[in-house]
Design a protein around this motif. Structure first.
Motif, PDB file in Angstrom:
ATOM      1  N   MET A  76       0.832  -1.203   0.000  1.00 53.71           N
ATOM      2  CA  MET A  76       0.000   0.000   0.000  1.00 53.71           C
ATOM      3  C   MET A  76       0.868   1.256   0.000  1.00 53.71           C
ATOM      4  O   MET A  76       0.734   2.143   0.838  1.00 53.71           O
ATOM      5  N   GLN A  77       1.751   1.307  -0.991  1.00 49.93           N
ATOM      6  CA  GLN A  77       2.752   2.359  -1.072  1.00 49.93           C
ATOM      7  C   GLN A  77       2.433   3.388  -2.153  1.00 49.93           C
ATOM      8  O   GLN A  77       1.864   3.058  -3.204  1.00 49.93           O
ATOM      9  N   THR A  78       2.809   4.630  -1.896  1.00 49.33           N
ATOM     10  CA  THR A  78       2.811   5.666  -2.918  1.00 49.33           C
ATOM     11  C   THR A  78       4.263   5.884  -3.313  1.00 49.33           C
ATOM     12  O   THR A  78       5.102   6.214  -2.468  1.00 49.33           O
ATOM     13  N   VAL A  79       4.570   5.666  -4.595  1.00 50.37           N
ATOM     14  CA  VAL A  79       5.955   5.658  -5.061  1.00 50.37           C
ATOM     15  C   VAL A  79       6.259   6.960  -5.800  1.00 50.37           C
ATOM     16  O   VAL A  79       5.503   7.392  -6.673  1.00 50.37           O
ATOM     17  N   TYR A  80       7.400   7.562  -5.429  1.00 48.01           N
ATOM     18  CA  TYR A  80       7.850   8.818  -6.032  1.00 48.01           C
ATOM     19  C   TYR A  80       9.260   8.637  -6.589  1.00 48.01           C
ATOM     20  O   TYR A  80      10.101   7.969  -5.979  1.00 48.01           O
ATOM     21  N   TYR A  81       9.519   9.292  -7.741  1.00 47.08           N
ATOM     22  CA  TYR A  81      10.790   9.093  -8.435  1.00 47.08           C
ATOM     23  C   TYR A  81      11.687  10.328  -8.455  1.00 47.08           C
ATOM     24  O   TYR A  81      12.767  10.287  -9.047  1.00 47.08           O
ATOM     25  N   TYR A  82      11.292  11.410  -7.826  1.00 44.96           N
ATOM     26  CA  TYR A  82      12.170  12.579  -7.796  1.00 44.96           C
ATOM     27  C   TYR A  82      13.334  12.335  -6.835  1.00 44.96           C
ATOM     28  O   TYR A  82      13.289  11.449  -5.972  1.00 44.96           O
ATOM     29  N   ASN A  83      14.366  13.107  -6.997  1.00 42.93           N
ATOM     30  CA  ASN A  83      15.571  12.922  -6.182  1.00 42.93           C
ATOM     31  C   ASN A  83      15.261  13.182  -4.712  1.00 42.93           C
ATOM     32  O   ASN A  83      14.694  14.212  -4.360  1.00 42.93           O
ATOM     33  N   GLY A  84      15.579  12.218  -3.880  1.00 38.82           N
ATOM     34  CA  GLY A  84      15.304  12.309  -2.456  1.00 38.82           C
ATOM     35  C   GLY A  84      14.056  11.557  -2.041  1.00 38.82           C
ATOM     36  O   GLY A  84      13.817  11.364  -0.842  1.00 38.82           O
ATOM     37  N   ALA A  85      13.249  11.087  -3.020  1.00 38.04           N
ATOM     38  CA  ALA A  85      12.013  10.361  -2.712  1.00 38.04           C
ATOM     39  C   ALA A  85      12.297   8.885  -2.474  1.00 38.04           C
ATOM     40  O   ALA A  85      13.430   8.408  -2.609  1.00 38.04           O
ATOM     41  N   ASN A  86      11.240   8.113  -2.146  1.00 32.98           N
ATOM     42  CA  ASN A  86      11.441   6.707  -1.780  1.00 32.98           C
ATOM     43  C   ASN A  86      11.940   5.845  -2.934  1.00 32.98           C
ATOM     44  O   ASN A  86      12.514   4.773  -2.701  1.00 32.98           O
ATOM     45  N   ALA A  87      11.748   6.290  -4.176  1.00 28.99           N
ATOM     46  CA  ALA A  87      12.294   5.559  -5.321  1.00 28.99           C
ATOM     47  C   ALA A  87      13.161   6.475  -6.184  1.00 28.99           C
ATOM     48  O   ALA A  87      13.329   6.236  -7.384  1.00 28.99           O
ATOM     49  N   GLY A  88      13.714   7.514  -5.582  1.00 33.57           N
ATOM     50  CA  GLY A  88      14.510   8.488  -6.316  1.00 33.57           C
ATOM     51  C   GLY A  88      15.875   7.977  -6.722  1.00 33.57           C
ATOM     52  O   GLY A  88      16.347   6.933  -6.256  1.00 33.57           O
ATOM     53  N   SER A  89      16.529   8.744  -7.606  1.00 36.28           N
ATOM     54  CA  SER A  89      17.835   8.349  -8.125  1.00 36.28           C
ATOM     55  C   SER A  89      18.873   8.164  -7.035  1.00 36.28           C
ATOM     56  O   SER A  89      19.771   7.322  -7.148  1.00 36.28           O
ATOM     57  N   ASP A  90      18.769   8.930  -5.976  1.00 35.58           N
ATOM     58  CA  ASP A  90      19.763   8.846  -4.905  1.00 35.58           C
ATOM     59  C   ASP A  90      19.683   7.543  -4.127  1.00 35.58           C
ATOM     60  O   ASP A  90      20.594   7.217  -3.357  1.00 35.58           O
ATOM     61  N   LYS A  91      18.620   6.768  -4.327  1.00 36.36           N
ATOM     62  CA  LYS A  91      18.483   5.497  -3.599  1.00 36.36           C
ATOM     63  C   LYS A  91      19.273   4.365  -4.261  1.00 36.36           C
ATOM     64  O   LYS A  91      19.463   3.311  -3.673  1.00 36.36           O
ATOM     65  N   ALA A  92      19.756   4.603  -5.505  1.00 37.61           N
ATOM     66  CA  ALA A  92      20.540   3.575  -6.201  1.00 37.61           C
ATOM     67  C   ALA A  92      22.018   3.755  -5.870  1.00 37.61           C
ATOM     68  O   ALA A  92      22.863   3.932  -6.749  1.00 37.61           O
ATOM     69  N   VAL A  93      22.324   3.656  -4.588  1.00 39.67           N
ATOM     70  CA  VAL A  93      23.686   3.911  -4.120  1.00 39.67           C
ATOM     71  C   VAL A  93      24.628   2.794  -4.541  1.00 39.67           C
ATOM     72  O   VAL A  93      25.732   3.027  -5.050  1.00 39.67           O
ATOM     73  N   HIS A  94      24.199   1.560  -4.356  1.00 37.84           N
ATOM     74  CA  HIS A  94      25.077   0.423  -4.600  1.00 37.84           C
ATOM     75  C   HIS A  94      25.104   0.001  -6.065  1.00 37.84           C
ATOM     76  O   HIS A  94      26.069  -0.632  -6.504  1.00 37.84           O
TER      77      HIS A  94
END
Length: 669
Positions: A455-473
């Motif tokens: 039951m998630q709302t997914v966001y793709y902007y930088n800093g969001a739960n699915a943002g680019s900054d989350k692809a650290v590894h």
């Protein structure tokens, strides 16, 4: 069991039935490999059937359209852009210019298909040696062998172009080099051979197969594939005219100087395609998949079907969309809700472990996914508004905006459009919501027991739960366009590694009835005179645009009504060019990410035009306030993309060409 290697997968409505059918029909290539003596095959009907279906299991998997693709898949089109590596996403290797005759990047249908063709020839040559078989059983096996052979040649044609037709010959393995020197047939000769094989198959294979045998082809499958092949042969790239000259004008057979692709336009090819489609329609065995409208009587308001726009007829389907739920009618075909045996739109399909497995590429990282199946802004813009307007017309009319957000939550047909959703994604057609994951999209994942990942709302902007900054590894695990594919994802599906992780079984339609309806409209539209076509099966059709257009429009409109879109307008059918434009749009959206786009842009002769357009999306490197800006992808995988007319076909493997001085390579390679 490795489902990626199986063509004729069997399915049923329960896991118990599926397990039973798999044991009985699919684990066959372990029994019969290439070292088995033929005498053992033909000693009994059981052995012969195992050999037949074992051979079928060696055909390339048409449902592998995302990764592990032998037939170039979605990552070779303008629908999807992925940062994932080309060693798994083979279609991407083509767009990066990494495919060559010395390295096909695993996209080689030529070798496995000829292996299957040889096995089909063995069956037809020696079947009379099998004694414990009735005449009816023998005829059916021969019919399936013809289907298998025709389908193998079809795959060769679709990927590599004109084939070497070996006929019924079972070529020996121990001859000198001169024995194997065979030249390629022309494109039209290959088309005719494929269609003849499928016509022969249709004489003997059944109209229906038992539930346990879902995945085996039927007479309708043979007829539908003939329609697909005939439509391609009639299309601009393969039927004379400017596109055929541009791609193949100088490509001639070295042995006799004949053009591999005809440089003379032949309108009759469109008539052959139209007749092939009409024959399938006249079978009256197939209908578009629809789900009933849910009204006020439903106790669950979230399931209620939304009102139709004024532009859409409220007559009952197929004359309108008044009694159906357009969202569920489309979405439930793909996400696993509708069991395949209940879906009468599937002319030929299979249960696909590949589709199921690659849904993980759409999920965000924190929900167990990879953010890999990124849709292009071009594809997003192709979806119309719910009233049928394209977004530019809607923008002018004040019905579409790329600023502001929705102020209220909207729930319909089990889908949730949240308050705060950007206006770009509001009031779009139902296929948009069935296919697209966008910034602020709701992901149910209800089978996950951990509420932090459901039951998630997914966001793709930088800093969001699915943002680019989350692809650290892993920097490639970024949603680089701000959109992902949700077409095959069920509300219960999730990829969280904890307890309760599950995915519904997925069905892939190798060919479905909507394709026949749209192909019929496309073919009829291009007729300028009357043609009388007699099919090998005995039916005679007289077709012309003037006399048959109403039937073609009715066929086309069924596809639109099923998705809650308005019928073709008078302007859209007024001219050949206008209707052709409507057909091309409808195929883009209706078959979105089903593997058809790759072949469509090639047969239409627009490969260079569409593939050279910039890959754009939202500004995923920005924060929430600056995210909604159309942005060209800034990555080397985009900058290194190539587009060349030679990419209409995948080349033949260099070692294959070296075997015969008569085997000509594809142009440009």
């Amino acid at each position: 069991m490795n489902s990626l290697r199986k063509l004729f997968w069997l399915a049923a409505v329960t896991m118990l039935v599926m397990a039973t059918s798999c044991e009985k029909f699919l684990d066959v290539d372990g029994y019969f490999d290439d070292t088995l003596k033929y005498d053992s095959i033909f000693v009994s009907r059981l052995n012969l059937e195992r050999y037949l279906w074992g051979a079928a299991g060696e055909l390339p998997d048409e449902s592998a359209i995302f990764g592990d693709d032998v037939i170039p898949g979605e990552t070779a089109t303008d629908e999807i852009f992925t940062l994932m590596t080309e060693d798994l996403f083979h279609g991407k290797a083509l767009t990066l210019g990494l495919v060559s005759p010395s390295n096909l990047r695993s996209m080689n249908t030529w070798n496995p298909c000829y292996k299957v063709i040889r096995k089909a020839n063995v069956i037809m040559q020696r079947i009379n040696e099998c004694k414990d078989i009735t005449s009816l059983q023998r005829a059916e096996i021969v019919g399936y062998a013809h289907f298998m052979r025709g389908y193998a040649y079809y795959l060769i044609l679709a990927v590599h172009g004109p084939a070497v037709i070996v006929g019924d010959e079972v070529m020996d393995n121990n001859q000198d080099a001169a024995y194997y020197e065979r030249g390629r047939s022309t494109y039209d000769e290959t088309v005719d051979y494929i269609c003849n094989e499928l016509e022969e198959a249709a004489k003997y294979i059944p109209d229906d197969v038992p539930i346990l045998n879902f995945g085996r082809p039927t007479r309708g499958a043979a007829y539908a594939l003939i329609a697909r092949v005939r439509l391609a042969a009639a299309s601009p790239a393969f039927n004379g005219g400017a596109a055929a000259r541009r791609y193949f004008g100088t490509w001639t057979r070295s042995s006799d100087g004949v053009n591999y692709v005809s440089q003379t336009y032949d309108e009759k090819k469109w008539a052959l395609a139209a007749a092939a489609c009409q024959r399938v329609i006249d079978m009256k065995r197939y209908t578009l998949h629809t789900m009933p409208r849910v009204g006020d009587e439903s106790g669950d308001v979230t399931e209620k079907t939304p009102p139709l726009p004024e532009t859409v007829s409220d007559l009952d389907f197929p004359y309108g969309a008044g009694n159906i739920d357009p969202y569920k009618s489309y979405a439930n075909m793909f996400n696993g809700t509708t069991y395949p045996v209940q879906n009468h739109e599937i002319i030929w399909g299979k249960t696909s472990g590949s589709i199921q497995g690659y849904t993980q590429q759409s999920f965000p990282i924190y929900m167990g996914g990879y953010n890999g199946m990124c849709l292009t802004q071009k594809a997003i813009d192709e979806f119309h508004m719910e009233n049928g307007m394209d977004i530019e017309s809607a923008r002018i009319a004040g019905k579409y905006s790329e600023t502001g957000v929705a102020r209220v939550q909207r729930t319909f047909s089990g889908y949730r459009l949240l308050r705060g959703t950007h206006n770009m994604y509001v009031d779009r057609e139902m296929r948009f919501y069935a296919c697209v994951g966008f910034n602020g999209c709701y992901w149910p994942a209800t089978s996950c027991s951990n509420k932090n990942f459901s039951m998630q709302t997914v966001y793709y902007y930088n800093g969001a739960n699915a943002g680019s900054d989350k692809a650290v590894h892993e920097p490639r695990n970024r949603c680089i366009t701000g959109y992902v594919l949700k077409k095959y994802i069920h509300p219960e599906d999730n990829w969280y590694n904890g307890d309760g992780s599950t995915r519904t079984s997925k069905t892939f339609s190798i060919i479905r009835y909507a394709e026949i309806l749209l192909a019929y409209a496309e073919a009829v539209n291009h007729l300028t005179s009357s043609h009388t076509i007699t099919m090998e099966s005995g039916q005679t059709y007289t077709l012309s645009r003037a006399a048959t257009l109403n039937d073609a429009v009715f066929a086309f409109n069924q596809v639109r009504f099923r998705s809650g879109q308005p019928a073709l307008s008078a302007d859209e059918i007024a001219s050949e060019d206008a209707l052709d434009k409507a057909v091309r749009h409808e195929r883009f959206v209706e078959f979105f990410c089903e593997g058809r786009r790759y072949h469509d842009v090639r047969r239409w002769g627009i490969l260079e035009e569409v593939e050279s357009e910039p890959i754009t999306g939202m500004n995923v490197e920005a924060d929430a306030a600056n995210y909604y800006v159309r942005t060209i992808v800034n990555h080397s995988d985009y900058r290194n993309r190539v587009c060349d007319k030679k990419m209409v076909f995948i080349p033949l493997e260099r070692n294959e060409v070296r075997k015969s001085r008569l085997l000509d390579q594809n142009p440009g390679w």
